[in-house]
Design a protein around this motif. Structure first.
Motif, PDB file in Angstrom:
ATOM      1  N   GLU A  87       0.908  -1.147   0.036  1.00 48.86           N
ATOM      2  CA  GLU A  87      -0.040   0.046  -0.090  1.00 48.86           C
ATOM      3  C   GLU A  87       0.889   1.226  -0.003  1.00 48.86           C
ATOM      4  O   GLU A  87       2.079   0.970   0.448  1.00 48.86           O
ATOM      5  CB  GLU A  87      -0.902  -0.188   1.257  1.00 48.86           C
TER       6      GLU A  87
ATOM      7  N   SER B 153      -0.684   6.309   3.065  1.00 51.63           N
ATOM      8  CA  SER B 153      -2.289   6.538   3.357  1.00 51.63           C
ATOM      9  C   SER B 153      -3.182   6.255   2.328  1.00 51.63           C
ATOM     10  O   SER B 153      -4.499   6.593   2.571  1.00 51.63           O
ATOM     11  CB  SER B 153      -2.292   8.017   3.754  1.00 51.63           C
ATOM     12  N   MET B 154      -2.840   5.189   1.363  1.00 57.40           N
ATOM     13  CA  MET B 154      -3.717   4.920   0.289  1.00 57.40           C
ATOM     14  C   MET B 154      -3.526   3.513  -0.202  1.00 57.40           C
ATOM     15  O   MET B 154      -2.580   2.916   0.101  1.00 57.40           O
ATOM     16  CB  MET B 154      -3.696   5.723  -0.878  1.00 57.40           C
ATOM     17  N   ASN B 155      -4.556   2.897  -0.622  1.00 53.16           N
ATOM     18  CA  ASN B 155      -4.658   1.592  -1.112  1.00 53.16           C
ATOM     19  C   ASN B 155      -4.278   1.451  -2.653  1.00 53.16           C
ATOM     20  O   ASN B 155      -4.463   2.425  -3.189  1.00 53.16           O
ATOM     21  CB  ASN B 155      -5.815   0.779  -1.103  1.00 53.16           C
TER      22      ASN B 155
ATOM     23  N   GLY C 285      -8.759  -0.447   3.471  1.00 53.44           N
ATOM     24  CA  GLY C 285      -9.451   0.931   3.474  1.00 53.44           C
ATOM     25  C   GLY C 285     -11.027   0.554   3.139  1.00 53.44           C
ATOM     26  O   GLY C 285     -11.130  -0.266   2.490  1.00 53.44           O
TER      27      GLY C 285
ATOM     28  N   ARG D   7     -11.324   1.204  -0.594  1.00 47.59           N
ATOM     29  CA  ARG D   7     -10.797   0.007  -1.151  1.00 47.59           C
ATOM     30  C   ARG D   7     -11.883  -1.066  -1.499  1.00 47.59           C
ATOM     31  O   ARG D   7     -12.219  -1.661  -2.510  1.00 47.59           O
ATOM     32  CB  ARG D   7      -9.428  -0.653  -0.552  1.00 47.59           C
TER      33      ARG D   7
ATOM     34  N   ASN E  90      -8.325   6.262  -1.201  1.00 47.99           N
ATOM     35  CA  ASN E  90      -8.856   6.191   0.085  1.00 47.99           C
ATOM     36  C   ASN E  90     -10.197   6.744   0.142  1.00 47.99           C
ATOM     37  O   ASN E  90     -10.575   7.409  -0.429  1.00 47.99           O
ATOM     38  CB  ASN E  90      -7.620   6.537   1.227  1.00 47.99           C
TER      39      ASN E  90
END
Length: 270
Positions: A166, A169-171, A194, A197, A231
């Protein structure tokens, strides 16, 4: 409310949090998913969950504080006040905190042309609380500092076996010839599952687009047709570059970005 210095969330990171996007209308399109993940994390930690009405009051207070502007409300639930030792007190009462913030700013160029990623040196180690947003985020703090120092838009975190997992702070999603791919975070025992996600994965499944979830070596990304990150706050952002590799921004990703932004603005139900 003020935080008691004996609160176990402050002392040990003994708690969970969720950061939810709020539309100008006051809608929170992904709230049901956030709430379910929060309660799942609290159950795993053995923290007495606050009532849904108490949690809703905290969310409502945050939404009201935004004053009709789009933004985010961060909800934090800790085990509450305890002693100096690691053993939690049997009768601890959970602390519920809320705070608001503005939506993060991504430039029009970044949204249009995609993000430039770097490879973070900080690996994601197996975590018994993987999947949840617990209060111990030091690996992400270190990785985010590296992103800032290197001047990247975002950073990709790898497992100890150098498998892509990942961003900070995001998938991560990648498009291959006949399917979308996401890393199997449960198998890696690391990362955050997430809510965006899950929403995007459900969207693809609803459209009968194949989604494969497994672990792959980093080198496999070189053969991908395109990548994007997501996200629940920023929605969907394409990836144009990772180290020396480059990808085009796919038309399918642009469409997903637009439809997701409409959804998060509260004008389209999921």
């Amino acid at each position: 409310m003020s935080l008691d210095p004996r609160d176990r969330g402050l002392a040990y990171g003994d708690g969970m949090f969720e950061t939810v996007r709020v539309a100008a209308s006051g809608e929170v399109p992904l709230w049901a998913r956030h709430r379910a993940r929060l309660y799942g994390g609290l159950q795993t930690l053995g923290i007495a969950p606050p009532s849904e009405s108490r949690l809703q009051r905290a969310l409502d207070a945050g939404v009201a504080a935004l004053g009709g502007e789009p933004g985010v409300v961060k909800l934090t639930v800790t085990r509450g006040v305890g002693g100096r030792g690691y053993l939690p007190p049997a009768s601890a009462q959970p602390t519920v905190l809320w705070q608001t913030g503005a939506l993060p700013e991504w430039s029009e160029r970044q949204r249009r042309d995609g993000l430039a990623l770097g490879l973070c040196q900080t690996p994601l180690y197996p975590d018994p609380l993987a999947g949840y947003k617990h209060l111990n985020r030091l690996a992400q703090v270190m990785a985010r500092r590296e992103v800032a120092q290197q001047g990247w838009d975002e950073g990709l975190l790898l497992s100890t076996r150098r498998q892509p997992l990942e961003a900070t702070s995001m998938n991560l999603f990648a498009r291959f010839a006949d399917h979308w791919w996401i890393p199997d975070l449960a198998a890696a025992g690391a990362g955050v599952d997430g809510v965006m996600r899950a929403h995007v994965r459900d969207t693809f499944c609803y459209r009968s687009e194949k989604v494969v979830c497994d672990l792959r070596p980093l080198s496999q990304l070189r053969t991908a047709e395109g990548l994007f990150l997501c996200n629940s706050v920023v929605g969907v952002l394409a990836v144009r570059k990772l180290a020396q590799w480059h990808w085009p921004v796919l038309a399918s990703v642009r469409e997903l970005q637009q439809s997701t932004e409409t959804f998060l603005a509260g004008s389209l139900k999921g």
